[in-house]
Scaffold this motif. Structure first.
Motif, PDB file in Angstrom:
ATOM      1  N   LEU A 268       0.936  -1.147   0.076  1.00 32.74           N
ATOM      2  CA  LEU A 268      -0.074   0.087   0.061  1.00 32.74           C
ATOM      3  C   LEU A 268       0.953   1.348   0.008  1.00 32.74           C
ATOM      4  O   LEU A 268       0.553   2.464  -0.391  1.00 32.74           O
ATOM      5  N   MET A 269       2.146   1.108   0.379  1.00 34.69           N
ATOM      6  CA  MET A 269       3.125   2.332   0.496  1.00 34.69           C
ATOM      7  C   MET A 269       3.642   2.447  -0.636  1.00 34.69           C
ATOM      8  O   MET A 269       4.541   3.306  -1.168  1.00 34.69           O
ATOM      9  N   ARG A 270       3.593   1.523  -1.813  1.00 32.97           N
ATOM     10  CA  ARG A 270       3.947   1.498  -3.068  1.00 32.97           C
ATOM     11  C   ARG A 270       5.443   1.881  -2.903  1.00 32.97           C
ATOM     12  O   ARG A 270       6.239   2.654  -3.954  1.00 32.97           O
ATOM     13  N   GLN A 271       6.043   0.972  -2.356  1.00 35.24           N
ATOM     14  CA  GLN A 271       7.727   0.913  -2.680  1.00 35.24           C
ATOM     15  C   GLN A 271       8.377   2.097  -1.817  1.00 35.24           C
ATOM     16  O   GLN A 271       9.540   2.401  -2.008  1.00 35.24           O
ATOM     17  N   THR A 272       7.639   2.944  -1.161  1.00 42.60           N
ATOM     18  CA  THR A 272       8.281   4.195  -0.547  1.00 42.60           C
ATOM     19  C   THR A 272       8.482   3.786   0.853  1.00 42.60           C
ATOM     20  O   THR A 272       7.630   2.846   1.617  1.00 42.60           O
ATOM     21  N   GLY A 273       8.978   4.669   1.717  1.00 39.76           N
ATOM     22  CA  GLY A 273       9.000   4.558   3.251  1.00 39.76           C
ATOM     23  C   GLY A 273       9.624   3.476   3.584  1.00 39.76           C
ATOM     24  O   GLY A 273      10.226   2.388   2.743  1.00 39.76           O
ATOM     25  N   THR A 274       9.381   3.015   4.839  1.00 40.12           N
ATOM     26  CA  THR A 274       9.716   1.434   5.446  1.00 40.12           C
ATOM     27  C   THR A 274       8.965   0.848   6.428  1.00 40.12           C
ATOM     28  O   THR A 274       8.493   1.619   7.398  1.00 40.12           O
ATOM     29  N   VAL A 275       8.943  -0.335   6.245  1.00 37.18           N
ATOM     30  CA  VAL A 275       8.133  -0.965   7.466  1.00 37.18           C
ATOM     31  C   VAL A 275       9.130  -2.008   8.070  1.00 37.18           C
ATOM     32  O   VAL A 275       9.925  -2.659   7.505  1.00 37.18           O
ATOM     33  N   TYR A 276       9.282  -1.693   9.159  1.00 36.60           N
ATOM     34  CA  TYR A 276      10.290  -2.492  10.087  1.00 36.60           C
ATOM     35  C   TYR A 276       9.520  -3.698  10.696  1.00 36.60           C
ATOM     36  O   TYR A 276       8.478  -3.475  11.481  1.00 36.60           O
ATOM     37  N   ALA A 277       9.979  -5.011  10.223  1.00 35.38           N
ATOM     38  CA  ALA A 277       9.124  -6.138  10.646  1.00 35.38           C
ATOM     39  C   ALA A 277       9.878  -6.788  11.552  1.00 35.38           C
ATOM     40  O   ALA A 277      10.934  -7.245  11.362  1.00 35.38           O
ATOM     41  N   HIS A 278       9.350  -7.494  12.574  1.00 41.76           N
ATOM     42  CA  HIS A 278       9.880  -8.265  13.689  1.00 41.76           C
ATOM     43  C   HIS A 278       9.089  -9.410  14.046  1.00 41.76           C
ATOM     44  O   HIS A 278       7.632  -9.482  13.963  1.00 41.76           O
TER      45      HIS A 278
END
Ligand SMILES: C[S@@+](CC[C@H](N)C(=O)[O-])C[C@H]1O[C@@H](n2cnc3c(N)ncnc32)[C@H](O)[C@@H]1O
Length: 443
Positions: A268-278
């Motif tokens: 949904l962020m279309r390859q922008t920003g960052t998702v920090y997944a843990h």
């Protein structure tokens, strides 16, 4: 070629005696043995069907046992009765003679004769009637093979009618649903692609991202290989939409594996920003990374971390949005994990609630003022869901529920979305039971 019934019995004993998970035990046997597609399907049907109706089958078979029998013999009889009662395609004599062969092979002449005698007796004598159970909660528990404590819990929390609906829905077959990867293309394009590969599908019941698979194995398609979709229940697809991540934002996903919601948020962020997944398990981090790679996403960083210590890793006020898709009792996914009906104990619920509470308290300061915190579970238990959120709000006055959640959910759910929270029940829209709460940090 391996024998599907024999392998189903082995899988069932692995689950019921040795405590294996149904999905793991089944795929292990399927991978280890040479089976036709038809046999794989039959074996899966036997394992899930027997587990789903375990308590009912037990109620039926118990009067036919004189004295103690080996655990695997009881399971074999239950599995055979399942075929006799629920599978029109299997002739009774075939189910019985195959069971006798398996019993002889596994336990010698004695067990072969015993299984034969019990099953033949069952064909001559009427099975016990559910009407002999006078208490209606006990009767529903046996009829639908749910633990009595769960029937009572649901009945107290959601009423009798809803309890009947959920208990019956949990014995229905599960549809495969997939979520389009918006980075690759649209749902319409995916539908065409799959149809060109021989898959029959239609749009989902709830989510704008969903396709419901009616025929064909989607995992074997080129579209899967090329990362066009992720297999996911429709209820889970609502979470990333509820979070509504903005492009270029910084998002924390606290309990991510295998990465279903992480990847949806990233898409949904279309390859922008960052998702920090843990996630707390090392081997599960690989699952997230594999999914991120297959879907072709470039804005996810997946690392090992216990969510109850995320405040040691990140500064306060760091994230635009935080998702806590919490470990839970899983009472909304009993269709997929029927063994949970047999293994789950009420004390497990208390234990998991402590973890949920701890995770929420840990991540609360990490959300920026004005940011969003979404809490979700795949369970149907108010103490883990709306009550957990209420308790959190009582201790965190800097948060409030976000009533605009309703605008990000499909119209059919508007009525049951109350003040920033929604509970989905098994059987409502052919989805899992699921809970979503959306909160805003105000100060
Ligand atoms: C409901 S599942 C997450 C599903 C995932 N969000 C998805 O959409 O694919 C819960 C996850 O929490 C993880 N978990 C359990 N305890 C945890 C903890 N203390 N910290 C981080 N993750 C934890 C489990 O390993 C499990 O993968």
């Amino acid at each position: 070629m391996a024998n599907a019934r024999e392998l189903a019995l082995q899988t069932l004993t692995d689950i019921l005696i040795d405590g294996a998970y149904s999905n793991h035990a089944l795929s292990e046997q399927i991978e280890k043995n040479e089976l036709t597609v038809q046999d794989k399907n039959f074996m899966t049907e036997l394992v899930y069907g027997t587990l789903q109706h375990e308590q009912l089958l037990n109620f039926y078979v118990t009067p036919f046992f004189n004295g103690k029998v080996k655990a695997w013999v009881r399971i074999l009889i239950q599995m055979t009765l399942y075929q006799m009662l629920f599978l029109d395609s299997v002739p009774e004599h075939a189910a019985i003679s195959e069971a006798v062969k398996i019993a002889k092979k596994r336990g010698g002449q004695f067990n072969g004769k015993l299984v034969n005698a019990i099953l033949r007796e069952m064909t001559r004598t009427p099975l016990p009637s559910l009407d002999t159970i006078k208490d209606e909660a006990e009767r529903l528990a046996v009829e639908t093979s749910h633990p009595l404590w769960l029937i009572k819990l649901w009945s107290k929390q959601f009423g009798w009618e809803k309890t009947i609906q959920m208990a019956r829905a949990n014995n229905e077959r599960v549809n495969v649903t997939i979520r389009v990867n918006g980075v690759r293309g649209t749902r319409e394009e995916l539908k065409q692609k799959l149809e060109s590969e021989g898959i029959t599908c239609e749009y989902g019941n709830l989510s704008q991202d969903a396709l419901l698979i009616l025929k064909g194995n989607v995992i074997k398609t080129k579209a899967f290989e090329q990362g066009w979709f992720y297999v996911q229940d429709e209820s889970s697809m609502l979470v990333a939409r509820a979070l509504k991540p903005k492009h270029h934002s910084k998002v924390l996903d606290t309990c991510s594996a295998p990465g279903g919601k992480t990847t949806h948020v990233a898409e949904l962020m279309r390859q922008t920003g960052t998702v920090y997944a843990h996630d707390v398990y090392e081997h599960k981090i690989k699952l997230i990374k594999d999914n991120v790679k297959r879907l072709g996403l470039t804005n996810v960083v997946a690392t090992l971390q216990d969510a109850t210590t995320l405040n040691e890793r990140y500064e306060s006020d760091s994230f635009d949005a935080v998702l806590v898709d919490a470990p839970c009792s899983g009472l909304g996914i009993l269709r997929r994990h029927p063994e949970v009906k047999i293994t789950k104990q009420p004390s497990d619920l208390d234990e998991i609630m402590m973890i949920q509470k701890k995770i929420l308290n840990t991540v609360a300061p990490l959300v920026k003022v004005g940011g969003t915190l979404v809490y979700s579970t795949c369970t149907v238990n108010r103490k883990e869901n709306d009550k957990m959120v209420e308790q959190f709000l009582a201790q965190h006055p800097e948060y409030e529920l976000d009533p605009t959640l309703v605008n990000r959910l499909p119209e059919v759910l508007h009525e049951q979305t109350k003040n920033g929270m929604v509970q989905l029940f098994p059987g409502d829209y052919q989805t899992d039971g699921f809970f979503i709460a959306c909160l805003k940090r105000q100060a």
